[in-house]
Design a protein around this motif. Structure first.
Motif, mmCIF file in Angstrom:
data_model
loop_
_atom_site.group_PDB
_atom_site.id
_atom_site.type_symbol
_atom_site.label_atom_id
_atom_site.label_comp_id
_atom_site.label_asym_id
_atom_site.label_seq_id
_atom_site.Cartn_x
_atom_site.Cartn_y
_atom_site.Cartn_z
ATOM 1 N N GLY A 280 0.799 -1.219 0.000
ATOM 2 C CA GLY A 280 0.000 0.000 0.000
ATOM 3 C C GLY A 280 0.831 1.268 0.000
ATOM 4 N N GLU A 281 0.155 2.360 0.257
ATOM 5 C CA GLU A 281 0.788 3.675 0.253
ATOM 6 C C GLU A 281 1.707 3.853 1.462
ATOM 7 O OE1 GLU A 281 0.430 5.927 -2.199
ATOM 8 O OE2 GLU A 281 -0.741 4.378 -3.242
ATOM 9 N N VAL A 282 2.527 4.865 1.391
ATOM 10 C CA VAL A 282 3.458 5.158 2.480
ATOM 11 C C VAL A 282 2.682 5.557 3.723
ATOM 12 C CG1 VAL A 282 5.378 6.608 3.223
ATOM 13 C CG2 VAL A 282 5.184 5.932 0.817
ATOM 14 N N GLY A 283 3.008 4.893 4.857
ATOM 15 C CA GLY A 283 2.392 5.225 6.122
ATOM 16 C C GLY A 283 3.179 6.309 6.851
ATOM 17 N N GLU A 284 2.920 6.446 8.136
ATOM 18 C CA GLU A 284 3.602 7.476 8.912
ATOM 19 C C GLU A 284 5.088 7.149 9.085
ATOM 20 O OE1 GLU A 284 3.315 9.712 13.296
ATOM 21 O OE2 GLU A 284 1.824 8.207 12.717
ATOM 22 N N TRP A 285 5.397 5.867 9.124
ATOM 23 C CA TRP A 285 6.766 5.424 9.383
ATOM 24 C C TRP A 285 7.250 4.494 8.284
ATOM 25 C CZ3 TRP A 285 9.459 7.161 13.653
ATOM 26 C CH2 TRP A 285 8.710 7.774 14.665
ATOM 27 N N VAL A 286 8.560 4.509 8.052
ATOM 28 C CA VAL A 286 9.230 3.502 7.233
ATOM 29 C C VAL A 286 10.149 2.707 8.149
ATOM 30 C CG1 VAL A 286 10.930 3.107 5.405
ATOM 31 C CG2 VAL A 286 9.125 4.786 5.080
ATOM 32 N N ILE A 287 10.125 1.384 8.024
ATOM 33 C CA ILE A 287 10.937 0.501 8.865
ATOM 34 C C ILE A 287 11.834 -0.333 7.968
ATOM 35 C CG2 ILE A 287 10.880 -1.478 10.447
ATOM 36 C CD1 ILE A 287 7.864 0.772 10.312
ATOM 37 N N ASP A 288 13.114 -0.351 8.293
ATOM 38 C CA ASP A 288 14.094 -1.180 7.591
ATOM 39 C C ASP A 288 14.349 -2.400 8.472
ATOM 40 O OD1 ASP A 288 16.019 -2.117 5.875
ATOM 41 O OD2 ASP A 288 17.580 -0.717 6.516
ATOM 42 N N PRO A 289 13.790 -3.575 8.143
ATOM 43 C CA PRO A 289 13.909 -4.738 9.032
ATOM 44 C C PRO A 289 15.367 -5.150 9.265
ATOM 45 C CG PRO A 289 12.257 -5.108 7.320
ATOM 46 C CD PRO A 289 13.008 -3.863 6.937
ATOM 47 N N ASP A 290 15.593 -5.782 10.394
ATOM 48 C CA ASP A 290 16.929 -6.275 10.721
ATOM 49 C C ASP A 290 17.448 -7.176 9.596
ATOM 50 O OD1 ASP A 290 18.854 -6.759 13.275
ATOM 51 O OD2 ASP A 290 18.707 -8.570 12.068
#
Length: 404
Positions: A280-290
């Protein structure tokens, strides 16, 4: 390559005279301006073993971030580089004691004994055996395992020869040829497939480089065990092949994090967990998984667990309205294209100063891009560059924060 130790060197280092020489040398800096004088001082005290003393002191300093007893251990430079970090070895020892209570464990490639030290500390493990072909490293392992009263039995033996009836075997094939790392399965020492053949018939855990091509190992060579990818404090450390699964997941990521007090927290993500997540669209946060989660192919499983979604089904970045506990997230301020002109304009408008750049899915060198953008403002920002479909996208974010 480092200094080439001899058995006489190891015997000296373990003697009262050698221990005194090590204590004396540990007080020297061995810095750029004092190196010649410091080496001369050591040589005057303990030649012809001065090289061994200097190398040991330097290895101990490099090993402090990796091994809990580094200040008292003996190493070669190569052995230190390949030694399993204490936190990772401790987690494996705990797991073995849980899987096989009362087991006798045989480390077929024990080297300097770093793994043996953690195995011996586990009350649920009844016996520990270590073997290696390198007699210098074995002598060092005798010293190292004696530091905390280890009950390990040590012997000189080829890893490809059966020398015990232990309940489970460990192995860590060498991943270097001279000064270069090797990556092909048949270039390891001993070759990985030969080692797996020797281990067949009883449980085994074989440590490999984290870049192991485990898909080829499964598809071409028929490996059916579990692949565990482990990271420590954000750095992917190893892939461990568990030959017997007994209904456990085929893929597992183990994430270890060191707290301020030195304790280590951990969590696992496995392919037994659901992996149905939206794009989906960009949310409030972006997370780069371990990195362990990414290497293990478990990004979608991790996303499902925490209610996150993907920006693109083939890219590891995740997005959502919250950041999972313990993870690092980037709060999104703006979405832009990836041309230098547009990025420079947007970043200038946000008063960008220092700039962290993360890239996935695009052929962009972060350092070169930062030099071209020349941010001159006062506000620290982060730039997450990725691909959504066929389009390059830049997510301009606040600096990354780790949620407690």
């Amino acid at each position: 390559m480092g200094y080439r130790f001899t058995l006489d060197d190891v015997a000296f280092l373990r003697s009262p005279q050698g221990l005194d020489a090590l204590d004396d040398a540990a007080r020297l800096t061995f810095g750029a301006s004092s190196m010649l004088a410091d080496i001369g001082h050591v040589r005057s005290r303990c030649a012809p073993h001065d090289g061994a003393v200097v190398e040991t002191v330097l290895c101990r300093r490099r090993g402090r971030a990796k091994l809990r007893a580094a200040d008292d251990m003996l190493f070669t430079d190569d052995a230190l580089q390949q030694a399993t970090p204490s936190a990772v070895a401790r987690r494996r020892a705990e797991e073995i004691s849980t899987r096989l209570p009362g087991a006798v464990v045989h480390d077929l490639t024990c080297s300097i004994g770093a793994e043996l030290m953690e195995l011996s500390r586990q009350e649920g493990i009844s016996g520990v055996i270590g073997s290696d072909m390198d007699r210098v490293r074995l002598a060092m392992a005798r010293h190292n395992t004696a530091l905390d009263g280890s009950r390990a039995t040590l012997l000189a033996a080829d890893a490809l020869t059966s020398t015990s009836s232990a309940d489970i075997v460990l192995a860590d094939p060498g991943r270097r040829a001279g000064s270069s790392r090797v990556f092909r399965l048949d270039q390891l020492t001993p070759p990985l497939l030969d080692l797996l053949d020797v281990c067949s018939g009883r449980p085994a855990a074989v440590k490999c480089a984290p870049g192991l091509d485990y898909r080829t190992l499964r598809d071409t060579h028929g490996f059916v065990g579990q692949v565990q990818i482990t990271s420590l404090d954000g750095a992917v450390r190893e892939a461990c092949l568990w030959t017997e699964r007994d209904g456990e997941p085929a893929q597992r990521a183990t994430v270890l994090r060191t707290d301020a007090d030195g304790s280590v927290r951990s969590f696992d993500v496995t392919d037994h967990e659901p992996d149905d997540v939206a794009v989906g669209e960009v949310g409030e946060w972006v997370i780069d998984p371990d990195g362990a989660i990414v290497r293990a192919g478990l990004v979608r499983n991790f996303a499902h667990r925490h209610g996150l979604w993907q920006l693109d089904p083939r890219i590891a970045y995740l997005t959502g309205d919250t950041v999972p506990p313990g993870e690092r997230g980037f709060r999104v301020l703006d979405v832009a294209g990836v041309t230098d002109k547009e990025l420079r304009k947007r970043l200038t408008a946000l008063d960008c100063g220092s700039l962290e750049i993360l890239v996935r899915g695009l052929d962009i060198d972060p350092d070169r891009l930062r030099k071209r953008l020349k941010p001159k403002g006062s506000r620290p920002l982060a730039l997450v560059l990725t691909r959504i479909g066929r389009k390059g996208v830049a997510l301009i974010c606040e600096p990354g924060v780790r949620v407690p």
